[in-house]
Write an enzyme that holds these catalytic residues in place. Sequence first.
Site, PDB file in Angstrom:
ATOM      1  N   ASP A   1       0.979  -1.132  -0.286  1.00  0.00           N
ATOM      2  CA  ASP A   1       0.051   0.025   0.012  1.00  0.00           C
ATOM      3  C   ASP A   1       0.934   1.249   0.048  1.00  0.00           C
ATOM      4  O   ASP A   1       2.092   1.153   0.460  1.00  0.00           O
ATOM      5  CB  ASP A   1      -0.907  -0.044   1.237  1.00  0.00           C
ATOM      6  CG  ASP A   1      -0.136  -0.026   2.501  1.00  0.00           C
ATOM      7  OD1 ASP A   1       0.709  -0.786   2.616  1.00  0.00           O
ATOM      8  OD2 ASP A   1      -0.490   0.664   3.446  1.00  0.00           O
ATOM      9  N   GLU A  26       0.297  -0.729   6.026  1.00  0.00           N
ATOM     10  CA  GLU A  26       1.246  -0.361   6.901  1.00  0.00           C
ATOM     11  C   GLU A  26       1.113   1.095   6.910  1.00  0.00           C
ATOM     12  O   GLU A  26       1.502   1.513   8.007  1.00  0.00           O
ATOM     13  CB  GLU A  26       2.655  -0.588   6.241  1.00  0.00           C
ATOM     14  CG  GLU A  26       3.962  -0.680   7.171  1.00  0.00           C
ATOM     15  CD  GLU A  26       4.507   0.733   6.954  1.00  0.00           C
ATOM     16  OE1 GLU A  26       5.434   0.986   7.871  1.00  0.00           O
ATOM     17  OE2 GLU A  26       4.067   1.554   6.234  1.00  0.00           O
TER      18      GLU A  26
END
Length: 378
Positions: free
Chosen positions: A86, A144
Amino acid sequence: MSELLTYLKENEKDIEQTLLKLVTAESPSRNKALTDICGLVLKEEFDRLVGGKAETIIKEEVGNQYRFTYGTGDESEQILIIGHYDTVWDQGALPIRKENGKLYGPGAFDMKGGLTITFWALRALKEAGITGKRKIVVLVTSDEEIGSDHSRALIEEEAKKSVMVFVPESSISPDGAVKTARKGVGILKLKVYGKAVHAGIDPWSGVSAIDELALQIADLKKLDNKEDGISINIGKISGGTRTNVVAAYAEAEVDIRFEKKQQGDELEKAVLNRPVFIEGATVEMEGGINRYPLERTEKVVSLYEQLKEIAAEHGYILKEGKSGGGSDGNFTAGVGVPTIDGLGPVGDGAHAENEHIILENLPYRAALVAEVLKRNIG
């Protein structure tokens, strides 16, 4: 030049294409639909390059996550590589371009470059026929950048099965130093309740939540200690309703950073156990330690020395450093597993508009990872 490095340099253009595929498949943390598309690209590249076991971990609120396995060794003796796919960028927010030997784009440096070199490191081991008693597990998560709430338990579970952890997160700019230490992080919210009254008629019969908050902030800042690497940052404050009303409520968001686990435990107690300075006020503190530090232990230094030696054999000096920011490597270090971070390729601009990777470094960084895996696979 080592056999692994030679192979990777011969495939430099193909490595670049893997990176371009991943960067082009944009994956904002909070856009599950887009992120899942990128996850499929990631899985396809692993299947194409490595062909090991690929497991999809379905997530409802964030992108799906993946556990990739190379080799068939004992589960309790595995080597773990962790990363995330991400990014902090909304779709279309950052143009993708190649310029002067650099690839610019969302997540190029943080951390799709690191995922690219990981897959190609495994590809090089496969092509050389290198396996061992330890299997290699690559755990790739999708949240994250928004705190890892949907992946932390999985990361810690895998870490507990592992003898060491490598994190191909963005390296330290400008020379690509790896990270042998990261600070721990605490995230808290301070809430203060008072009593609202008219500020002109009888202000002394009220209790100002803002006044109490100001005293709380001054007290918290006493915990700052630059020499010991402890910082207390009041990142956001709000409160009150009108200038002629004594504030009944105020709040502050607090970030704490520290270098040692013991510091974190002591700070958490000091921050959570708040004195009250103004009679009639009520104080609440929510949150706590989010990540314990990645400490520079003897085992971490030993892994760094291996990497440094490999880099010297490849013709360059690999430096080390520490970061004030946290990563998922903090979680693995927090459960006691030797962890070395910042193994991603040389670049710059994490979370900035100039985010980029230096393309000619990709084979060298992939070879660095491949060689250290070869040394430790058993």
